[in-house]
Design an enzyme around this catalytic site. Sequence first.
Site, PDB file in Angstrom:
ATOM      1  N   TRP A 197       0.839  -1.206   0.000  1.00 15.27           N
ATOM      2  CA  TRP A 197       0.000   0.000   0.000  1.00 15.27           C
ATOM      3  C   TRP A 197       0.862   1.239   0.000  1.00 15.27           C
ATOM      4  CZ3 TRP A 197      -4.108  -1.507  -1.972  1.00 15.27           C
ATOM      5  CH2 TRP A 197      -4.785  -2.652  -1.540  1.00 15.27           C
ATOM      6  N   ASP A 238      -1.876   6.920   6.429  1.00 17.90           N
ATOM      7  CA  ASP A 238      -2.873   5.961   5.948  1.00 17.90           C
ATOM      8  C   ASP A 238      -3.207   5.043   7.116  1.00 17.90           C
ATOM      9  OD1 ASP A 238      -4.320   3.896   4.852  1.00 17.90           O
ATOM     10  OD2 ASP A 238      -2.894   3.422   3.259  1.00 17.90           O
ATOM     11  N   LYS A 261     -12.123  -1.693   6.350  1.00 21.90           N
ATOM     12  CA  LYS A 261     -11.334  -2.545   7.231  1.00 21.90           C
ATOM     13  C   LYS A 261     -11.882  -2.476   8.658  1.00 21.90           C
ATOM     14  CE  LYS A 261      -8.598  -3.347   3.706  1.00 21.90           C
ATOM     15  NZ  LYS A 261      -7.595  -2.388   3.302  1.00 21.90           N
TER      16      LYS A 261
HETATM   17  C1  LIG Z   1      -6.939  -1.909   1.957  1.00 26.57           C
HETATM   18  C2  LIG Z   1      -5.930  -0.829   2.115  1.00 26.57           C
HETATM   19  C3  LIG Z   1      -5.774   0.196   1.156  1.00 26.57           C
HETATM   20  C4  LIG Z   1      -6.565   0.225  -0.135  1.00 26.57           C
HETATM   21  O1  LIG Z   1      -7.873   0.538   0.084  1.00 26.57           O
HETATM   22  P1  LIG Z   1      -8.933   0.687  -1.114  1.00 26.57           P
HETATM   23  O2  LIG Z   1     -10.092   1.277  -0.399  1.00 26.57           O
HETATM   24  O3  LIG Z   1      -9.168  -0.674  -1.663  1.00 26.57           O
HETATM   25  O4  LIG Z   1      -8.364   1.606  -2.127  1.00 26.57           O
HETATM   26  C5  LIG Z   1      -4.851   1.189   1.413  1.00 26.57           C
HETATM   27  N1  LIG Z   1      -4.099   1.177   2.522  1.00 26.57           N
HETATM   28  C6  LIG Z   1      -4.209   0.216   3.458  1.00 26.57           C
HETATM   29  C7  LIG Z   1      -3.360   0.278   4.678  1.00 26.57           C
HETATM   30  C8  LIG Z   1      -5.129  -0.817   3.283  1.00 26.57           C
HETATM   31  O5  LIG Z   1      -5.239  -1.781   4.207  1.00 26.57           O
END
Ligand SMILES: *Cc1c(COP(=O)(O)O)cnc(C)c1O
Length: 357
Positions: free
Chosen positions: A102, A169, A193
Site C-alpha cells: 500500500w 494511511d 477494514k
Molecule cells: C486496503 C488498504 C488500502 C486500499 O484501500 P482501497 O479502499 O481498496 O483503495 C490502502 N491502505 C491500506 C493500509 C489498506 O489496508
Amino acid sequence: MSKVHNFSAGPGILPAEVLQQASEACINFDNLNLSLLEISHRSKNFEKVMDESRALVKELLGLNENYKILFLGGGASLQFAMVPYNLLRTDGTAGYINTGVWASKAIKEAKMIGNTLVVASSEDKKYTYIPKGFEIPDTLDYLHITSNNTIYGTQMQDFPKTKVPLVCDMSSDIFSRRVNGNDFELIYAGAQKNMGPAGATMIAVDERALGKTGRKMLSMLDYQVHIKGDSMYNTPPVFPIYVSMLTMKWLKKNGGIDWIEKVNNEKASTLYSEIDRNSMFVGTTAIEDRSKMNVTFIMHKPALESEFDKLAKEANLSGLRGHRDVGGYRASLYNALPLESVNALVEVMQAFEKKFA
Ligand SMILES: *Cc1c(COP(=O)(O)O)cnc(C)c1O
C-alpha cells in the site's frame, strides 16, 4: 445458522447489531417509510447522518477545530493521489516510508505528481518489520506513513518524531487504539477494514495545510472544494457513510477507544501467545512490530495446511488464508471481532498440534 468467526482482512467484520440496523434503514429509514437508498442526500435526515459522522470521527480521534472531515469515494487508493496533489508544492518534496504494497502504491502516485523521497523502507526483508532510526529532512512538505500494514501484519507502535507534518494511511487500524489525531496534518482511512462497508473513505485534514501547492486544481480532487461543499460537492456514498456512523456509535456506546484498545490488546496477545507456544506455527514479522489488527503466521510444515484448513472450516473459522504475497495465514482482529472468535481459533490451533505434532 451457526456462528461464523470472521477473520477477513477486508472488507472486514462489522458488529451484528450494526448490520441489523443498516438492513432496517434499507427498508424504512428514520420512520420516513422510505429507504435510506432512495432519499436525497440533501434531505435533513441524511444531513444529520453526515453531521453526526463527522462529529464522531472528531471525537474518536480527539481532533481540534482546525480539522475538517470528509467522506469521499474512490477508496484509500484515490488518496494515494489526492494527498500529494493537495499537499505537495510544485517546488517541494514529499517524504514516504515504504512499509509494504500500500505504501509503495502511494509512492508511485506521488512520484507522478512531484518530487518524492523514500526516507526509509523495509522492502529488503519483504516488509516484515518497521524501519527505525532513519533521518527525516526537515524541508519535506510532509512525511507519509502507513500506521498498519494489512498484508504483512506490521504496525507502527509509535510514530516518527519530526517537525515535518505527518500524513497517515490508517485504513486498517483507525479507531483501534488511542492516537492523538492532532499530531497528524492528514489522516485517511478506507472504511472497509475497521470502520464500515466498502465505498467511503474518511479524510481528516487540518484545513490550514491546504491551498498552498501552486497547482491548478481539478474540482473533484480538491479537498477545499469538498470541504466547501460539506462533503457533498457531489452525491456522497450515503450508505457506507451511514453504516460507518452506526459503527462509530456502537464503539462509543461500548466505551470508546479506551474500551476497544483493551479488547484489541487482549485479542492480539491471546493469539500471539498461542503462535509462540504452538510447535506447528511461527509468526512472520519482527516481534516488536507485530500488528494487533492483522496477525500473520505460517506453518513449519506447509504440507499440512490443507489439514489445518479442514479443522478451521469445521469450527466455522472464515477468512484465515494469508495474502497471496505472504502465504500462510492471516487472522484479522478488527474492532468488531469478539475475543470469543480468537479463542475459537486458538482451540483449533491446539487441536491441530495434538493431532499432527
Ligand atoms: C486496503 C488498504 C488500502 C486500499 O484501500 P482501497 O479502499 O481498496 O483503495 C490502502 N491502505 C491500506 C493500509 C489498506 O489496508
